[in-house]
Write a protein that holds these residues in place. Structure first.
Motif, short mmCIF file in Angstrom:
data_model
loop_
_atom_site.label_atom_id
_atom_site.label_comp_id
_atom_site.label_asym_id
_atom_site.label_seq_id
_atom_site.Cartn_x
_atom_site.Cartn_y
_atom_site.Cartn_z
N ASN A 95 22.34 -5.91 26.63
CA ASN A 95 23.76 -5.99 26.29
C ASN A 95 24.07 -5.86 24.80
OD1 ASN A 95 25.06 -6.64 28.97
ND2 ASN A 95 23.40 -8.13 28.86
N ILE A 96 23.07 -6.07 23.94
CA ILE A 96 23.32 -6.01 22.50
C ILE A 96 22.42 -4.97 21.84
CG2 ILE A 96 23.37 -7.31 20.34
CD1 ILE A 96 23.66 -9.89 22.03
N LEU A 97 21.13 -5.18 21.89
CA LEU A 97 20.21 -4.39 21.08
C LEU A 97 20.09 -2.93 21.52
CD1 LEU A 97 17.42 -7.01 20.39
CD2 LEU A 97 19.49 -6.51 19.09
N ASN A 98 20.23 -2.67 22.81
CA ASN A 98 20.16 -1.28 23.26
C ASN A 98 21.36 -0.47 22.80
OD1 ASN A 98 17.71 -1.67 24.48
ND2 ASN A 98 18.53 -1.87 26.55
N HIS A 99 22.39 -1.14 22.29
CA HIS A 99 23.59 -0.47 21.78
C HIS A 99 23.68 -0.52 20.26
CE1 HIS A 99 24.83 -0.29 25.95
NE2 HIS A 99 24.57 -1.57 26.04
N ALA A 100 22.75 -1.21 19.62
CA ALA A 100 22.76 -1.33 18.16
C ALA A 100 22.18 -0.06 17.55
CB ALA A 100 21.93 -2.55 17.73
N PRO A 101 22.69 0.34 16.40
CA PRO A 101 22.18 1.55 15.76
C PRO A 101 20.69 1.46 15.46
CG PRO A 101 24.17 0.79 14.67
CD PRO A 101 23.77 -0.26 15.65
N ASP A 102 19.94 2.44 15.91
CA ASP A 102 18.56 2.78 15.61
C ASP A 102 17.72 1.78 14.80
OD1 ASP A 102 16.63 4.61 16.09
OD2 ASP A 102 17.11 5.86 14.38
N TRP A 103 17.59 0.57 15.27
CA TRP A 103 16.90 -0.49 14.52
C TRP A 103 15.40 -0.51 14.72
CZ3 TRP A 103 14.42 -4.41 17.28
CH2 TRP A 103 14.72 -4.45 18.65
N TYR A 104 14.89 0.18 15.70
CA TYR A 104 13.47 0.10 16.02
C TYR A 104 12.71 1.39 15.73
CZ TYR A 104 15.40 2.24 20.15
OH TYR A 104 16.11 3.06 21.00
N ASN A 105 13.39 2.45 15.38
CA ASN A 105 12.72 3.72 15.11
C ASN A 105 12.42 3.89 13.63
OD1 ASN A 105 12.41 5.05 17.61
ND2 ASN A 105 14.63 5.36 17.68
N ASN A 106 11.53 4.79 13.34
CA ASN A 106 11.22 5.22 11.98
C ASN A 106 10.99 4.05 11.04
OD1 ASN A 106 11.42 7.92 12.85
ND2 ASN A 106 13.64 7.75 12.74
N ASP A 107 11.86 3.91 10.03
CA ASP A 107 11.68 2.85 9.04
C ASP A 107 12.17 1.49 9.51
OD1 ASP A 107 10.47 4.52 7.11
OD2 ASP A 107 12.45 5.36 6.69
N GLY A 108 12.77 1.45 10.67
CA GLY A 108 13.07 0.19 11.32
C GLY A 108 14.34 -0.48 10.87
N GLY A 109 14.43 -1.72 11.28
CA GLY A 109 15.59 -2.54 11.00
C GLY A 109 15.44 -3.86 11.72
N GLY A 110 16.55 -4.53 11.88
CA GLY A 110 16.52 -5.81 12.56
C GLY A 110 17.81 -6.56 12.35
N GLY A 111 17.73 -7.86 12.51
CA GLY A 111 18.91 -8.69 12.31
C GLY A 111 18.75 -10.04 12.97
N GLU A 112 19.87 -10.72 12.99
CA GLU A 112 19.93 -12.02 13.66
C GLU A 112 21.32 -12.19 14.21
OE1 GLU A 112 20.86 -15.20 10.19
OE2 GLU A 112 18.81 -14.44 10.24
N GLY A 113 21.42 -13.05 15.21
CA GLY A 113 22.72 -13.25 15.84
C GLY A 113 22.82 -14.59 16.54
N TYR A 114 24.03 -14.88 16.95
CA TYR A 114 24.34 -16.10 17.70
C TYR A 114 25.02 -15.71 19.00
CZ TYR A 114 23.65 -19.02 13.54
OH TYR A 114 23.12 -19.69 12.46
N ILE A 115 24.70 -16.42 20.05
CA ILE A 115 25.39 -16.29 21.33
C ILE A 115 26.03 -17.64 21.60
CG2 ILE A 115 25.20 -15.87 23.81
CD1 ILE A 115 22.56 -14.35 23.15
N CYS A 116 27.34 -17.64 21.84
CA CYS A 116 28.05 -18.88 22.18
C CYS A 116 27.79 -19.20 23.65
CB CYS A 116 29.54 -18.69 21.93
SG CYS A 116 30.53 -20.13 22.37
N THR A 117 27.32 -20.41 23.92
CA THR A 117 27.01 -20.78 25.31
C THR A 117 28.26 -21.06 26.13
OG1 THR A 117 26.71 -23.11 24.70
CG2 THR A 117 24.74 -21.70 24.69
N GLU A 118 29.40 -21.24 25.46
CA GLU A 118 30.64 -21.53 26.18
C GLU A 118 31.24 -20.28 26.82
OE1 GLU A 118 34.85 -23.87 25.56
OE2 GLU A 118 33.69 -23.33 23.80
N ASP A 119 31.30 -19.19 26.06
CA ASP A 119 31.98 -18.00 26.57
C ASP A 119 31.13 -16.73 26.52
OD1 ASP A 119 31.96 -17.40 23.88
OD2 ASP A 119 34.12 -17.60 23.62
N GLY A 120 29.88 -16.83 26.06
CA GLY A 120 29.00 -15.67 26.02
C GLY A 120 29.29 -14.70 24.89
N GLU A 121 30.22 -15.05 24.01
CA GLU A 121 30.52 -14.18 22.88
C GLU A 121 29.33 -14.17 21.92
OE1 GLU A 121 33.98 -13.44 19.51
OE2 GLU A 121 34.15 -15.13 20.90
#
Length: 143
Positions: A95-121
């Protein structure tokens, strides 16, 4: 993780929404995750449960931890089973990473995030590494 951490008793065969509900019932308001990759592969590096009282959300939906803490400094009273962790990671990928811009190819990328347990945002701070190329011409003669 504390030496006294207990595994949350959550069935891995329930929906992601129900997993979030059960995590919320246990007192956790958010799931923090980090991810990274390069060279055609990437993975989620870490998942941490954030207690409701340890974080606050601003009007833009950004999450910040109280007392200037970092997610990995929070004492974990509970941990997730490997099956539930896998289900959460699958949901994050689908639901998130497969739609994120090209973070795993070539020179790579990454990040961090939060998921709210109340509403899934969710909200992620995402990056990709870009190496710029400058071209020049070299001329000469050997003879």
């Amino acid at each position: 993780m504390s030496d006294e951490s207990k595994v949350l008793n959550i069935d891995a065969n329930i929906s992601f929404k129900d997993i979030l509900f059960n995590i919320r019932l246990a007192g956790y308001g958010y799931i923090w995750f980090s991810y990274g990759g390069s060279g055609d592969s990437g993975s989620i590096d870490e998942l941490i449960l954030i207690p409701k009282e340890a974080a606050e959300q601003d009007e833009d939906g950004r999450i910040s931890l109280k007392d200037d803490k970092y997610p990995f400094t929070i004492d974990q009273k509970h941990v997730l089973s490997s099956e539930v962790t896998h289900k959460i990671e699958e949901s994050i990928h689908d639901n998130i990473l497969n739609h994120a811009p090209d973070w795993y190819n070539n020179d790579g990328g990454g990040g961090e995030g939060y998921i709210c347990t109340e509403d899934g945002e969710y909200i992620c701070d995402h990056f990709i590494n870009i190496v710029e190329r400058e071209e020049s011409e070299i001329r000469g003669k050997f003879f």
